[in-house]
Design a protein around this motif. Structure first.
Motif, PDB file in Angstrom:
ATOM      1  N   THR A 139       0.847  -1.183   0.000  1.00 45.41           N
ATOM      2  CA  THR A 139       0.000   0.000   0.000  1.00 45.41           C
ATOM      3  C   THR A 139       0.886   1.237   0.000  1.00 45.41           C
ATOM      4  OG1 THR A 139      -1.704  -1.180   1.258  1.00 45.41           O
ATOM      5  CG2 THR A 139      -1.853   1.224   1.182  1.00 45.41           C
ATOM      6  N   VAL A 140       0.759   2.058  -1.042  1.00 45.40           N
ATOM      7  CA  VAL A 140       1.614   3.221  -1.225  1.00 45.40           C
ATOM      8  C   VAL A 140       0.759   4.489  -1.131  1.00 45.40           C
ATOM      9  CG1 VAL A 140       3.304   4.378  -2.701  1.00 45.40           C
ATOM     10  CG2 VAL A 140       3.075   1.880  -2.772  1.00 45.40           C
ATOM     11  N   GLY A 141       1.109   5.378  -0.203  1.00 45.68           N
ATOM     12  CA  GLY A 141       0.420   6.653  -0.068  1.00 45.68           C
ATOM     13  C   GLY A 141       1.146   7.727  -0.867  1.00 45.68           C
ATOM     14  N   VAL A 142       0.475   8.286  -1.861  1.00 47.31           N
ATOM     15  CA  VAL A 142       1.068   9.332  -2.695  1.00 47.31           C
ATOM     16  C   VAL A 142       0.026  10.407  -2.965  1.00 47.31           C
ATOM     17  CG1 VAL A 142       2.772   7.861  -3.841  1.00 47.31           C
ATOM     18  CG2 VAL A 142       0.485   8.067  -4.801  1.00 47.31           C
ATOM     19  N   GLY A 143       0.488  11.592  -3.329  1.00 43.68           N
ATOM     20  CA  GLY A 143      -0.427  12.643  -3.746  1.00 43.68           C
ATOM     21  C   GLY A 143      -1.033  12.320  -5.101  1.00 43.68           C
ATOM     22  N   PRO A 144      -2.193  12.868  -5.417  1.00 38.65           N
ATOM     23  CA  PRO A 144      -2.867  12.536  -6.675  1.00 38.65           C
ATOM     24  C   PRO A 144      -2.050  12.886  -7.915  1.00 38.65           C
ATOM     25  CG  PRO A 144      -3.951  14.391  -5.573  1.00 38.65           C
ATOM     26  CD  PRO A 144      -2.997  13.804  -4.599  1.00 38.65           C
TER      27      PRO A 144
ATOM     28  N   PHE B  35       1.322  13.143  -8.171  1.00 37.89           N
ATOM     29  CA  PHE B  35       2.459  12.219  -8.286  1.00 37.89           C
ATOM     30  C   PHE B  35       1.986  10.873  -8.818  1.00 37.89           C
ATOM     31  CE2 PHE B  35       5.710   9.258  -7.160  1.00 37.89           C
ATOM     32  CZ  PHE B  35       6.897   9.967  -7.290  1.00 37.89           C
ATOM     33  N   ALA B  36       0.835  10.411  -8.339  1.00 35.60           N
ATOM     34  CA  ALA B  36       0.310   9.127  -8.806  1.00 35.60           C
ATOM     35  C   ALA B  36       0.058   9.158 -10.311  1.00 35.60           C
ATOM     36  CB  ALA B  36      -0.976   8.787  -8.056  1.00 35.60           C
ATOM     37  N   ILE B  37      -0.606  10.214 -10.787  1.00 38.56           N
ATOM     38  CA  ILE B  37      -1.008  10.280 -12.187  1.00 38.56           C
ATOM     39  C   ILE B  37       0.169  10.559 -13.114  1.00 38.56           C
ATOM     40  CG2 ILE B  37      -2.372  11.623 -13.857  1.00 38.56           C
ATOM     41  CD1 ILE B  37      -4.448  12.003 -11.596  1.00 38.56           C
ATOM     42  N   ARG B  38       1.082  11.427 -12.684  1.00 43.48           N
ATOM     43  CA  ARG B  38       2.112  11.905 -13.597  1.00 43.48           C
ATOM     44  C   ARG B  38       3.444  11.176 -13.493  1.00 43.48           C
ATOM     45  NH1 ARG B  38       0.227  16.126 -16.344  1.00 43.48           N
ATOM     46  NH2 ARG B  38       2.286  16.472 -17.261  1.00 43.48           N
ATOM     47  N   TRP B  39       3.632  10.338 -12.444  1.00 48.86           N
ATOM     48  CA  TRP B  39       4.881   9.576 -12.389  1.00 48.86           C
ATOM     49  C   TRP B  39       4.664   8.096 -12.063  1.00 48.86           C
ATOM     50  CZ3 TRP B  39       8.168   6.438  -9.701  1.00 48.86           C
ATOM     51  CH2 TRP B  39       9.467   6.323 -10.217  1.00 48.86           C
ATOM     52  N   LEU B  40       3.947   7.813 -10.997  1.00 46.31           N
ATOM     53  CA  LEU B  40       3.877   6.430 -10.531  1.00 46.31           C
ATOM     54  C   LEU B  40       3.044   5.531 -11.443  1.00 46.31           C
ATOM     55  CD1 LEU B  40       4.634   4.334  -8.471  1.00 46.31           C
ATOM     56  CD2 LEU B  40       2.742   5.127  -7.019  1.00 46.31           C
ATOM     57  N   ILE B  41       1.833   5.945 -11.757  1.00 41.09           N
ATOM     58  CA  ILE B  41       0.952   5.088 -12.556  1.00 41.09           C
ATOM     59  C   ILE B  41       1.529   4.808 -13.947  1.00 41.09           C
ATOM     60  CG2 ILE B  41      -1.322   4.964 -13.667  1.00 41.09           C
ATOM     61  CD1 ILE B  41      -2.464   6.329 -11.163  1.00 41.09           C
ATOM     62  N   PRO B  42       2.116   5.788 -14.656  1.00 35.15           N
ATOM     63  CA  PRO B  42       2.711   5.465 -15.955  1.00 35.15           C
ATOM     64  C   PRO B  42       3.829   4.425 -15.874  1.00 35.15           C
ATOM     65  CG  PRO B  42       2.399   7.834 -15.762  1.00 35.15           C
ATOM     66  CD  PRO B  42       2.132   7.254 -14.410  1.00 35.15           C
ATOM     67  N   ARG B  43       4.413   4.212 -14.700  1.00 29.47           N
ATOM     68  CA  ARG B  43       5.504   3.251 -14.546  1.00 29.47           C
ATOM     69  C   ARG B  43       5.074   1.986 -13.814  1.00 29.47           C
ATOM     70  NH1 ARG B  43       6.964   8.236 -14.980  1.00 29.47           N
ATOM     71  NH2 ARG B  43       8.960   8.812 -15.931  1.00 29.47           N
ATOM     72  N   LEU B  44       3.801   1.938 -13.435  1.00 27.25           N
ATOM     73  CA  LEU B  44       3.327   0.827 -12.621  1.00 27.25           C
ATOM     74  C   LEU B  44       3.366  -0.505 -13.364  1.00 27.25           C
ATOM     75  CD1 LEU B  44       2.321   0.420  -9.763  1.00 27.25           C
ATOM     76  CD2 LEU B  44      -0.017   0.731 -10.593  1.00 27.25           C
ATOM     77  N   ALA B  45       3.120  -0.471 -14.669  1.00 26.44           N
ATOM     78  CA  ALA B  45       3.167  -1.714 -15.441  1.00 26.44           C
ATOM     79  C   ALA B  45       4.544  -2.364 -15.370  1.00 26.44           C
ATOM     80  CB  ALA B  45       2.777  -1.448 -16.899  1.00 26.44           C
ATOM     81  N   ASP B  46       5.584  -1.531 -15.340  1.00 27.05           N
ATOM     82  CA  ASP B  46       6.943  -2.064 -15.235  1.00 27.05           C
ATOM     83  C   ASP B  46       7.142  -2.774 -13.898  1.00 27.05           C
ATOM     84  OD1 ASP B  46       9.820  -2.173 -16.197  1.00 27.05           O
ATOM     85  OD2 ASP B  46      10.072  -1.084 -14.322  1.00 27.05           O
ATOM     86  N   PHE B  47       6.661  -2.166 -12.815  1.00 24.77           N
ATOM     87  CA  PHE B  47       6.778  -2.821 -11.516  1.00 24.77           C
ATOM     88  C   PHE B  47       5.983  -4.113 -11.478  1.00 24.77           C
ATOM     89  CE2 PHE B  47       5.241  -3.395  -7.088  1.00 24.77           C
ATOM     90  CZ  PHE B  47       6.467  -3.709  -6.518  1.00 24.77           C
ATOM     91  N   ARG B  48       4.786  -4.119 -12.083  1.00 25.25           N
ATOM     92  CA  ARG B  48       3.951  -5.327 -12.096  1.00 25.25           C
ATOM     93  C   ARG B  48       4.642  -6.447 -12.877  1.00 25.25           C
ATOM     94  NH1 ARG B  48       0.947  -7.252  -9.764  1.00 25.25           N
ATOM     95  NH2 ARG B  48      -0.874  -7.647 -11.050  1.00 25.25           N
ATOM     96  N   ARG B  49       5.360  -6.100 -13.929  1.00 25.10           N
ATOM     97  CA  ARG B  49       6.093  -7.136 -14.664  1.00 25.10           C
ATOM     98  C   ARG B  49       7.214  -7.717 -13.810  1.00 25.10           C
ATOM     99  NH1 ARG B  49       5.231  -3.554 -19.064  1.00 25.10           N
ATOM    100  NH2 ARG B  49       7.206  -2.481 -18.630  1.00 25.10           N
TER     101      ARG B  49
ATOM    102  N   ARG C 134      -1.624  -1.398  -4.043  1.00 25.24           N
ATOM    103  CA  ARG C 134      -2.749  -0.530  -3.718  1.00 25.24           C
ATOM    104  C   ARG C 134      -2.239   0.906  -3.580  1.00 25.24           C
ATOM    105  NH1 ARG C 134      -5.733  -4.527   0.735  1.00 25.24           N
ATOM    106  NH2 ARG C 134      -5.717  -6.364  -0.649  1.00 25.24           N
ATOM    107  N   ILE C 135      -2.736   1.796  -4.423  1.00 29.85           N
ATOM    108  CA  ILE C 135      -2.344   3.208  -4.418  1.00 29.85           C
ATOM    109  C   ILE C 135      -3.430   3.989  -3.696  1.00 29.85           C
ATOM    110  CG2 ILE C 135      -1.662   5.190  -5.800  1.00 29.85           C
ATOM    111  CD1 ILE C 135       0.176   2.758  -6.089  1.00 29.85           C
TER     112      ILE C 135
ATOM    113  N   TRP D 220      -0.157   2.062   5.760  1.00 26.56           N
ATOM    114  CA  TRP D 220       0.581   2.094   4.495  1.00 26.56           C
ATOM    115  C   TRP D 220       1.887   1.315   4.624  1.00 26.56           C
ATOM    116  CZ3 TRP D 220       0.511   8.096   3.512  1.00 26.56           C
ATOM    117  CH2 TRP D 220      -0.818   8.506   3.247  1.00 26.56           C
ATOM    118  N   SER D 221       2.294   0.698   3.533  1.00 26.57           N
ATOM    119  CA  SER D 221       3.634   0.111   3.482  1.00 26.57           C
ATOM    120  C   SER D 221       4.669   1.224   3.422  1.00 26.57           C
ATOM    121  CB  SER D 221       3.777  -0.788   2.254  1.00 26.57           C
ATOM    122  OG  SER D 221       2.769  -1.777   2.209  1.00 26.57           O
ATOM    123  N   CYS D 222       4.349   2.281   2.686  1.00 27.80           N
ATOM    124  CA  CYS D 222       5.265   3.408   2.525  1.00 27.80           C
ATOM    125  C   CYS D 222       4.505   4.563   1.903  1.00 27.80           C
ATOM    126  CB  CYS D 222       6.461   3.023   1.646  1.00 27.80           C
ATOM    127  SG  CYS D 222       5.999   2.501  -0.032  1.00 27.80           S
TER     128      CYS D 222
END
Length: 296
Positions: free
Chosen positions: A96-101, A103-117, A125-126, A139-141
Protein backbone atom coordinates in the motif's frame (compact mmCIF):
# COMPACT_ATOMS: atom_id res chain seq x y z
CA UNK A 1 5.01 -15.58 34.99
CA UNK A 2 4.72 -12.60 32.66
CA UNK A 3 3.20 -9.50 34.27
CA UNK A 4 1.58 -7.37 31.58
CA UNK A 5 0.26 -3.85 32.12
CA UNK A 6 -3.36 -2.79 31.60
CA UNK A 7 -3.42 -3.44 27.84
CA UNK A 8 -6.53 -1.41 27.01
CA UNK A 9 -4.95 1.51 28.80
CA UNK A 10 -1.63 0.97 27.04
CA UNK A 11 -3.34 1.03 23.65
CA UNK A 12 -5.35 4.13 24.56
CA UNK A 13 -2.25 5.92 25.84
CA UNK A 14 -0.13 5.12 22.77
CA UNK A 15 -2.88 6.32 20.41
CA UNK A 16 -3.41 9.52 22.42
CA UNK A 17 0.33 10.19 22.54
CA UNK A 18 0.62 9.87 18.75
CA UNK A 19 -2.50 11.90 18.06
CA UNK A 20 -1.72 14.54 20.67
CA UNK A 21 -5.26 14.39 22.02
CA UNK A 22 -7.85 12.05 23.51
CA UNK A 23 -10.23 13.02 20.69
CA UNK A 24 -7.77 11.87 18.03
CA UNK A 25 -7.20 8.58 19.84
CA UNK A 26 -10.94 8.10 20.25
CA UNK A 27 -11.45 8.41 16.50
CA UNK A 28 -8.76 5.80 15.84
CA UNK A 29 -10.03 3.39 18.50
CA UNK A 30 -13.75 3.95 17.78
CA UNK A 31 -14.61 4.90 21.36
CA UNK A 32 -15.44 8.19 23.07
CA UNK A 33 -12.77 10.67 24.21
CA UNK A 34 -14.03 10.18 27.76
CA UNK A 35 -13.41 6.43 27.48
CA UNK A 36 -9.84 7.06 26.29
CA UNK A 37 -9.26 9.47 29.18
CA UNK A 38 -10.56 6.92 31.71
CA UNK A 39 -8.38 4.12 30.34
CA UNK A 40 -5.27 6.32 30.38
CA UNK A 41 -6.05 7.50 33.92
CA UNK A 42 -6.45 3.88 35.08
CA UNK A 43 -3.15 2.96 33.42
CA UNK A 44 -1.41 5.84 35.22
CA UNK A 45 -2.87 4.69 38.53
CA UNK A 46 -1.63 1.14 38.01
CA UNK A 47 1.82 2.35 36.93
CA UNK A 48 1.99 4.81 39.78
CA UNK A 49 3.13 7.75 37.64
CA UNK A 50 1.75 10.44 35.36
CA UNK A 51 2.09 9.97 31.59
CA UNK A 52 0.41 13.23 30.57
CA UNK A 53 0.41 16.77 31.90
CA UNK A 54 -3.19 17.92 31.57
CA UNK A 55 -4.52 21.45 31.30
CA UNK A 56 -7.72 22.99 29.99
CA UNK A 57 -6.54 23.30 26.39
CA UNK A 58 -3.39 21.21 26.30
CA UNK A 59 -2.28 17.60 26.60
CA UNK A 60 1.49 17.16 26.93
CA UNK A 61 3.60 14.08 27.58
CA UNK A 62 5.67 13.87 30.72
CA UNK A 63 9.26 12.64 30.53
CA UNK A 64 8.05 9.15 31.48
CA UNK A 65 5.26 9.44 28.92
CA UNK A 66 7.65 10.28 26.09
CA UNK A 67 9.86 7.31 26.95
CA UNK A 68 6.87 4.96 27.23
CA UNK A 69 5.31 6.15 23.97
CA UNK A 70 8.51 5.74 21.96
CA UNK A 71 8.89 2.14 23.07
CA UNK A 72 5.21 1.28 22.71
CA UNK A 73 4.95 2.65 19.16
CA UNK A 74 7.87 0.45 18.14
CA UNK A 75 6.26 -2.56 19.84
CA UNK A 76 2.90 -1.95 18.15
CA UNK A 77 4.59 -1.49 14.77
CA UNK A 78 6.38 -4.81 15.27
CA UNK A 79 3.11 -6.46 16.33
CA UNK A 80 1.41 -5.11 13.21
CA UNK A 81 4.21 -6.47 11.03
CA UNK A 82 4.11 -9.87 12.75
CA UNK A 83 0.33 -10.05 12.33
CA UNK A 84 0.60 -9.15 8.65
CA UNK A 85 3.25 -11.83 8.15
CA UNK A 86 1.12 -14.48 9.84
CA UNK A 87 -2.10 -13.60 8.07
CA UNK A 88 -0.44 -13.28 4.68
CA UNK A 89 0.89 -16.85 4.66
CA UNK A 90 -0.52 -18.45 1.54
CA UNK A 91 -1.96 -15.17 0.30
CA UNK A 92 -0.71 -12.43 -2.00
CA UNK A 93 1.74 -9.89 -0.67
CA UNK A 94 0.15 -6.47 -0.28
CA UNK A 95 1.89 -3.16 -0.96
CA UNK A 96 0.00 0.00 0.00
CA UNK A 97 1.61 3.22 -1.23
CA UNK A 98 0.42 6.65 -0.07
CA UNK A 99 1.07 9.33 -2.69
CA UNK A 100 -0.43 12.64 -3.75
CA UNK A 101 -2.87 12.54 -6.68
CA UNK A 102 -0.57 14.40 -9.08
CA UNK A 103 2.46 12.22 -8.29
CA UNK A 104 0.31 9.13 -8.81
CA UNK A 105 -1.01 10.28 -12.19
CA UNK A 106 2.11 11.90 -13.60
CA UNK A 107 4.88 9.58 -12.39
CA UNK A 108 3.88 6.43 -10.53
CA UNK A 109 0.95 5.09 -12.56
CA UNK A 110 2.71 5.47 -15.96
CA UNK A 111 5.50 3.25 -14.55
CA UNK A 112 3.33 0.83 -12.62
CA UNK A 113 3.17 -1.71 -15.44
CA UNK A 114 6.94 -2.06 -15.23
CA UNK A 115 6.78 -2.82 -11.52
CA UNK A 116 3.95 -5.33 -12.10
CA UNK A 117 6.09 -7.14 -14.66
CA UNK A 118 8.94 -7.35 -12.16
CA UNK A 119 6.78 -8.38 -9.20
CA UNK A 120 3.47 -9.82 -10.45
CA UNK A 121 2.81 -11.58 -7.12
CA UNK A 122 2.44 -8.27 -5.25
CA UNK A 123 -1.02 -6.79 -4.74
CA UNK A 124 -0.41 -3.06 -5.30
CA UNK A 125 -2.75 -0.53 -3.72
CA UNK A 126 -2.34 3.21 -4.42
CA UNK A 127 -4.01 5.53 -1.93
CA UNK A 128 -4.25 9.29 -1.49
CA UNK A 129 -1.53 10.74 0.68
CA UNK A 130 1.69 12.59 0.02
CA UNK A 131 2.21 16.21 0.96
CA UNK A 132 -1.18 17.11 2.38
CA UNK A 133 -2.12 13.95 4.27
CA UNK A 134 -0.53 12.52 7.43
CA UNK A 135 1.25 9.19 7.14
CA UNK A 136 -1.18 6.30 7.68
CA UNK A 137 0.19 3.44 9.82
CA UNK A 138 -1.52 0.97 7.48
CA UNK A 139 0.58 2.09 4.49
CA UNK A 140 3.63 0.11 3.48
CA UNK A 141 5.26 3.41 2.53
CA UNK A 142 4.62 6.84 1.11
CA UNK A 143 6.22 9.17 -1.42
CA UNK A 144 6.05 12.81 -0.45
CA UNK A 145 7.64 16.21 -0.83
CA UNK A 146 9.44 17.74 2.13
CA UNK A 147 12.67 18.45 3.95
CA UNK A 148 13.44 14.83 4.85
CA UNK A 149 12.47 15.16 8.50
CA UNK A 150 9.37 13.27 9.64
CA UNK A 151 9.07 12.09 13.26
CA UNK A 152 9.08 8.30 13.66
CA UNK A 153 9.62 7.73 9.91
CA UNK A 154 12.62 6.72 7.81
CA UNK A 155 13.06 9.08 4.85
CA UNK A 156 15.12 8.17 1.79
CA UNK A 157 15.69 10.78 -0.98
CA UNK A 158 14.33 10.02 -4.45
CA UNK A 159 14.24 13.17 -6.61
CA UNK A 160 15.29 16.78 -6.52
CA UNK A 161 12.25 19.05 -6.77
CA UNK A 162 13.41 21.47 -9.46
CA UNK A 163 11.12 24.24 -10.75
CA UNK A 164 10.97 25.39 -14.37
CA UNK A 165 8.30 27.14 -16.44
CA UNK A 166 6.63 24.93 -19.09
CA UNK A 167 4.14 25.57 -21.87
CA UNK A 168 3.11 24.38 -25.32
CA UNK A 169 5.64 24.65 -28.16
CA UNK A 170 3.44 27.26 -29.84
CA UNK A 171 3.39 29.50 -26.77
CA UNK A 172 7.12 28.97 -26.19
CA UNK A 173 7.85 30.53 -29.57
CA UNK A 174 6.55 33.84 -28.21
CA UNK A 175 8.89 33.73 -25.20
CA UNK A 176 12.49 34.52 -26.04
CA UNK A 177 13.53 35.79 -22.59
CA UNK A 178 12.12 35.68 -19.02
CA UNK A 179 11.07 39.34 -19.41
CA UNK A 180 8.47 38.14 -21.93
CA UNK A 181 6.58 36.51 -19.06
CA UNK A 182 5.45 39.94 -17.91
CA UNK A 183 1.80 40.12 -18.92
CA UNK A 184 1.61 36.41 -19.85
CA UNK A 185 -0.91 34.06 -18.24
CA UNK A 186 1.15 32.43 -15.48
CA UNK A 187 -0.77 29.47 -14.06
CA UNK A 188 -0.68 29.13 -10.28
CA UNK A 189 -1.07 26.27 -7.78
CA UNK A 190 -2.91 27.25 -4.60
CA UNK A 191 -0.82 25.25 -2.15
CA UNK A 192 2.49 26.36 -3.75
CA UNK A 193 2.27 30.18 -3.82
CA UNK A 194 6.06 30.62 -3.60
CA UNK A 195 6.94 28.71 -6.78
CA UNK A 196 6.60 31.55 -9.28
CA UNK A 197 8.17 34.24 -7.02
CA UNK A 198 11.12 31.91 -6.31
CA UNK A 199 11.80 31.28 -10.01
CA UNK A 200 11.16 34.88 -11.08
CA UNK A 201 13.59 36.21 -8.47
CA UNK A 202 16.27 33.83 -9.70
CA UNK A 203 15.59 34.98 -13.27
CA UNK A 204 15.87 38.64 -12.27
CA UNK A 205 12.20 39.37 -12.92
CA UNK A 206 11.22 40.79 -9.55
CA UNK A 207 8.55 43.06 -11.05
CA UNK A 208 6.68 40.25 -12.77
CA UNK A 209 3.68 38.86 -10.89
CA UNK A 210 1.90 35.57 -11.56
CA UNK A 211 -1.74 36.48 -12.06
CA UNK A 212 -3.15 33.69 -14.21
CA UNK A 213 -5.79 31.12 -13.21
CA UNK A 214 -5.19 29.28 -9.94
CA UNK A 215 -5.60 25.52 -9.50
CA UNK A 216 -5.71 23.23 -6.49
CA UNK A 217 -3.13 20.73 -7.76
CA UNK A 218 -0.04 20.77 -9.98
CA UNK A 219 -1.71 18.23 -12.25
CA UNK A 220 -4.56 20.61 -13.03
CA UNK A 221 -2.19 23.48 -13.81
CA UNK A 222 -0.09 21.26 -16.07
CA UNK A 223 -3.18 20.08 -17.93
CA UNK A 224 -4.17 23.69 -18.45
CA UNK A 225 -0.68 24.36 -19.84
CA UNK A 226 -1.08 21.41 -22.21
CA UNK A 227 -4.35 22.96 -23.38
CA UNK A 228 -2.64 26.29 -24.12
CA UNK A 229 -4.17 28.26 -21.23
CA UNK A 230 -0.83 29.68 -20.18
CA UNK A 231 2.59 28.97 -18.72
CA UNK A 232 2.71 26.61 -15.73
CA UNK A 233 5.44 26.34 -13.16
CA UNK A 234 6.55 22.77 -13.65
CA UNK A 235 8.08 20.69 -10.89
CA UNK A 236 10.16 17.61 -11.46
CA UNK A 237 9.44 14.78 -11.90
CA UNK A 238 5.87 15.79 -12.84
CA UNK A 239 6.90 17.37 -16.15
CA UNK A 240 9.64 14.99 -17.29
CA UNK A 241 7.47 12.72 -19.45
CA UNK A 242 5.74 15.65 -21.19
CA UNK A 243 9.08 17.33 -21.86
CA UNK A 244 10.57 14.11 -23.23
CA UNK A 245 7.55 13.62 -25.52
CA UNK A 246 7.51 17.27 -26.67
CA UNK A 247 3.99 17.88 -25.42
CA UNK A 248 5.41 20.62 -23.21
CA UNK A 249 8.64 22.55 -23.58
CA UNK A 250 10.75 24.61 -21.20
CA UNK A 251 11.21 27.99 -22.93
CA UNK A 252 14.11 28.90 -20.63
CA UNK A 253 17.06 26.83 -19.48
CA UNK A 254 17.05 28.11 -15.89
CA UNK A 255 15.79 25.76 -13.19
CA UNK A 256 15.46 26.59 -9.51
CA UNK A 257 15.33 24.26 -6.53
CA UNK A 258 12.03 24.29 -4.69
CA UNK A 259 13.99 23.99 -1.46
CA UNK A 260 12.52 20.56 -0.81
CA UNK A 261 12.90 17.08 -2.25
CA UNK A 262 10.90 13.94 -2.94
CA UNK A 263 11.30 11.18 -0.37
CA UNK A 264 10.30 7.58 0.16
CA UNK A 265 9.01 7.43 3.74
CA UNK A 266 8.19 4.37 5.83
CA UNK A 267 8.20 2.99 9.35
CA UNK A 268 11.32 1.05 10.33
CA UNK A 269 9.18 -1.93 11.32
CA UNK A 270 8.22 -2.42 7.66
CA UNK A 271 11.75 -2.19 6.27
CA UNK A 272 12.08 -5.96 5.74
CA UNK A 273 8.62 -6.67 4.32
CA UNK A 274 9.12 -8.50 1.00
CA UNK A 275 6.58 -6.37 -0.92
CA UNK A 276 8.11 -3.14 0.34
CA UNK A 277 11.71 -4.20 -0.31
CA UNK A 278 10.79 -5.14 -3.90
CA UNK A 279 9.14 -1.75 -4.43
CA UNK A 280 12.01 0.09 -2.81
CA UNK A 281 14.56 -1.63 -5.04
CA UNK A 282 12.45 -0.90 -8.13
CA UNK A 283 12.25 2.76 -7.11
CA UNK A 284 16.01 2.97 -6.79
CA UNK A 285 16.37 1.78 -10.38
CA UNK A 286 13.35 3.73 -11.62
CA UNK A 287 14.46 7.09 -10.29
CA UNK A 288 17.71 6.73 -12.25
CA UNK A 289 16.39 5.13 -15.44
CA UNK A 290 12.91 6.53 -15.94
CA UNK A 291 12.64 9.93 -14.34
CA UNK A 292 14.86 12.09 -16.46
CA UNK A 293 15.28 14.30 -13.37
CA UNK A 294 18.00 14.64 -10.83
CA UNK A 295 18.11 12.29 -7.88
CA UNK A 296 19.06 13.85 -4.56
Amino acid sequence: MRRLPFLNGVRAFEAAARAGSFAGAAQELHVSPAAVSRMVRLLEQRLGLALFERSANRLALTVAGRTYQAGLTQIFDSLTLLTDQVTSVGTRRVLTVGVGPTFAIRWLIPRLADFRRRAPEIDVRITTGGVAAPFDPDWSCGITLGDGRWPDLVAEPLFAADLLPVCTPALARTLSAPADLDGASLLRVGHAPDDWPRWLRAAGQTRTTANGPQFEYYGQALQAALDGVGVAMGIRPYVDDDLAAGRLVAPFTATVSKGKGWYLVYRQARADEPAFTAFREWLRVGTDVHSGGAVT
